[in-house]
Design a protein around this motif. Structure first.
Motif, PDB file in Angstrom:
ATOM      1  N   THR A   4       0.895  -1.300   0.003  1.00 54.17           N
ATOM      2  CA  THR A   4      -0.176   0.104  -0.012  1.00 54.17           C
ATOM      3  C   THR A   4       0.944   1.166  -0.098  1.00 54.17           C
ATOM      4  O   THR A   4       2.081   1.397   0.817  1.00 54.17           O
ATOM      5  CB  THR A   4      -0.782   0.082   1.366  1.00 54.17           C
ATOM      6  OG1 THR A   4      -1.427  -1.314   1.267  1.00 54.17           O
ATOM      7  CG2 THR A   4      -1.831   1.261   1.457  1.00 54.17           C
ATOM      8  N   PHE A   5       0.710   2.212  -1.005  1.00 54.84           N
ATOM      9  CA  PHE A   5       1.552   3.275  -1.032  1.00 54.84           C
ATOM     10  C   PHE A   5       0.314   4.506  -0.820  1.00 54.84           C
ATOM     11  O   PHE A   5      -0.561   4.558  -1.363  1.00 54.84           O
ATOM     12  CB  PHE A   5       2.005   3.272  -2.412  1.00 54.84           C
ATOM     13  CG  PHE A   5       2.756   4.581  -2.609  1.00 54.84           C
ATOM     14  CD1 PHE A   5       4.009   4.907  -1.946  1.00 54.84           C
ATOM     15  CD2 PHE A   5       2.623   5.702  -3.810  1.00 54.84           C
ATOM     16  CE1 PHE A   5       4.643   5.967  -2.403  1.00 54.84           C
ATOM     17  CE2 PHE A   5       3.505   6.510  -4.080  1.00 54.84           C
ATOM     18  CZ  PHE A   5       4.497   6.802  -3.191  1.00 54.84           C
ATOM     19  N   ILE A  24      -4.358   6.797  -1.377  1.00 57.33           N
ATOM     20  CA  ILE A  24      -3.958   5.552  -1.469  1.00 57.33           C
ATOM     21  C   ILE A  24      -3.880   4.850  -2.706  1.00 57.33           C
ATOM     22  O   ILE A  24      -4.773   4.884  -3.489  1.00 57.33           O
ATOM     23  CB  ILE A  24      -4.700   4.607  -0.349  1.00 57.33           C
ATOM     24  CG1 ILE A  24      -4.947   5.203   1.004  1.00 57.33           C
ATOM     25  CG2 ILE A  24      -4.302   3.019  -0.222  1.00 57.33           C
ATOM     26  CD1 ILE A  24      -5.691   4.492   2.121  1.00 57.33           C
ATOM     27  N   VAL A  25      -2.808   4.073  -3.069  1.00 52.76           N
ATOM     28  CA  VAL A  25      -2.635   3.281  -4.199  1.00 52.76           C
ATOM     29  C   VAL A  25      -2.159   1.972  -3.866  1.00 52.76           C
ATOM     30  O   VAL A  25      -1.000   1.926  -3.026  1.00 52.76           O
ATOM     31  CB  VAL A  25      -1.729   3.944  -5.176  1.00 52.76           C
ATOM     32  CG1 VAL A  25      -1.585   2.819  -6.398  1.00 52.76           C
ATOM     33  CG2 VAL A  25      -2.321   5.397  -5.647  1.00 52.76           C
ATOM     34  N   MET A  26      -2.672   0.808  -4.226  1.00 55.05           N
ATOM     35  CA  MET A  26      -2.247  -0.341  -4.051  1.00 55.05           C
ATOM     36  C   MET A  26      -1.199  -0.559  -5.174  1.00 55.05           C
ATOM     37  O   MET A  26      -1.573  -0.315  -6.346  1.00 55.05           O
ATOM     38  CB  MET A  26      -3.254  -1.481  -4.193  1.00 55.05           C
ATOM     39  CG  MET A  26      -4.317  -1.065  -3.121  1.00 55.05           C
ATOM     40  SD  MET A  26      -3.570  -1.086  -1.367  1.00 55.05           S
ATOM     41  CE  MET A  26      -3.237  -2.989  -1.286  1.00 55.05           C
ATOM     42  N   VAL A  54       7.599   3.144   7.003  1.00 60.44           N
ATOM     43  CA  VAL A  54       7.178   1.838   6.481  1.00 60.44           C
ATOM     44  C   VAL A  54       6.679   1.095   7.607  1.00 60.44           C
ATOM     45  O   VAL A  54       7.202   0.933   8.701  1.00 60.44           O
ATOM     46  CB  VAL A  54       8.255   1.004   6.023  1.00 60.44           C
ATOM     47  CG1 VAL A  54       7.882  -0.538   5.674  1.00 60.44           C
ATOM     48  CG2 VAL A  54       8.996   1.452   4.576  1.00 60.44           C
ATOM     49  N   ASN A  55       5.265   0.788   7.729  1.00 60.59           N
ATOM     50  CA  ASN A  55       4.434   0.356   8.609  1.00 60.59           C
ATOM     51  C   ASN A  55       4.709   1.280   9.881  1.00 60.59           C
ATOM     52  O   ASN A  55       4.753   0.732  10.923  1.00 60.59           O
ATOM     53  CB  ASN A  55       4.913  -1.190   8.805  1.00 60.59           C
ATOM     54  CG  ASN A  55       4.690  -2.129   7.674  1.00 60.59           C
ATOM     55  OD1 ASN A  55       3.676  -1.848   6.879  1.00 60.59           O
ATOM     56  ND2 ASN A  55       5.476  -2.950   7.536  1.00 60.59           N
ATOM     57  N   GLU A  71       5.565  -8.013   1.466  1.00 63.73           N
ATOM     58  CA  GLU A  71       4.166  -8.127   1.161  1.00 63.73           C
ATOM     59  C   GLU A  71       3.428  -7.629   2.432  1.00 63.73           C
ATOM     60  O   GLU A  71       3.677  -7.945   3.417  1.00 63.73           O
ATOM     61  CB  GLU A  71       3.843  -9.855   0.899  1.00 63.73           C
ATOM     62  CG  GLU A  71       2.510  -9.985   0.384  1.00 63.73           C
ATOM     63  CD  GLU A  71       2.089  -9.634  -0.946  1.00 63.73           C
ATOM     64  OE1 GLU A  71       0.836  -9.627  -1.234  1.00 63.73           O
ATOM     65  OE2 GLU A  71       2.837  -9.701  -1.851  1.00 63.73           O
ATOM     66  N   GLY A  72       2.511  -6.780   1.712  1.00 61.92           N
ATOM     67  CA  GLY A  72       1.391  -6.140   2.735  1.00 61.92           C
ATOM     68  C   GLY A  72       1.979  -5.148   3.338  1.00 61.92           C
ATOM     69  O   GLY A  72       1.304  -4.315   4.424  1.00 61.92           O
TER      70      GLY A  72
END
Length: 84
Positions: A4-5, A24-26, A54-55, A71-72
């Motif tokens: 997710t960006f 948001i962009v996947m 990041v997270n 991933e994710g």
């Protein structure tokens, strides 16, 4: 792999028009893609890439050329923000 960006504040202008409202962009990125490689296609001016998380974990500027994601993961970027 999928991440997710998210871009915030004035940086949302660099997202596709359809994603600007949600910010948001996947993205489907290569497993070995670094943060710098992931954001390059969006044309963000380097001086506006201020806070990179990041997270929720801060990534210092010198680590953005070598840090990869999983991933994710969620990659979030804020421009410099001034208050008054």
């Amino acid at each position: 792999m999928n991440i997710t960006f998210k871009l915030f504040a004035t940086l949302t202008d660099y997202l596709p028009v359809t994603a600007r409202r949600s910010n948001i962009v996947m993205l489907d990125v290569a497993p070995d893609a670094t943060i710098s490689e992931i954001i390059a296609p969006f044309g963000l001016p380097p001086k506006l890439v201020h806070l990179v998380l990041v997270n929720g974990r801060y990534i210092a500027p010198e680590l953005r050329l070598s840090t990869t994601l999983n991933e994710g993961d969620v990659l979030a970027i804020w421009p410099p923000i001034a208050g008054g």
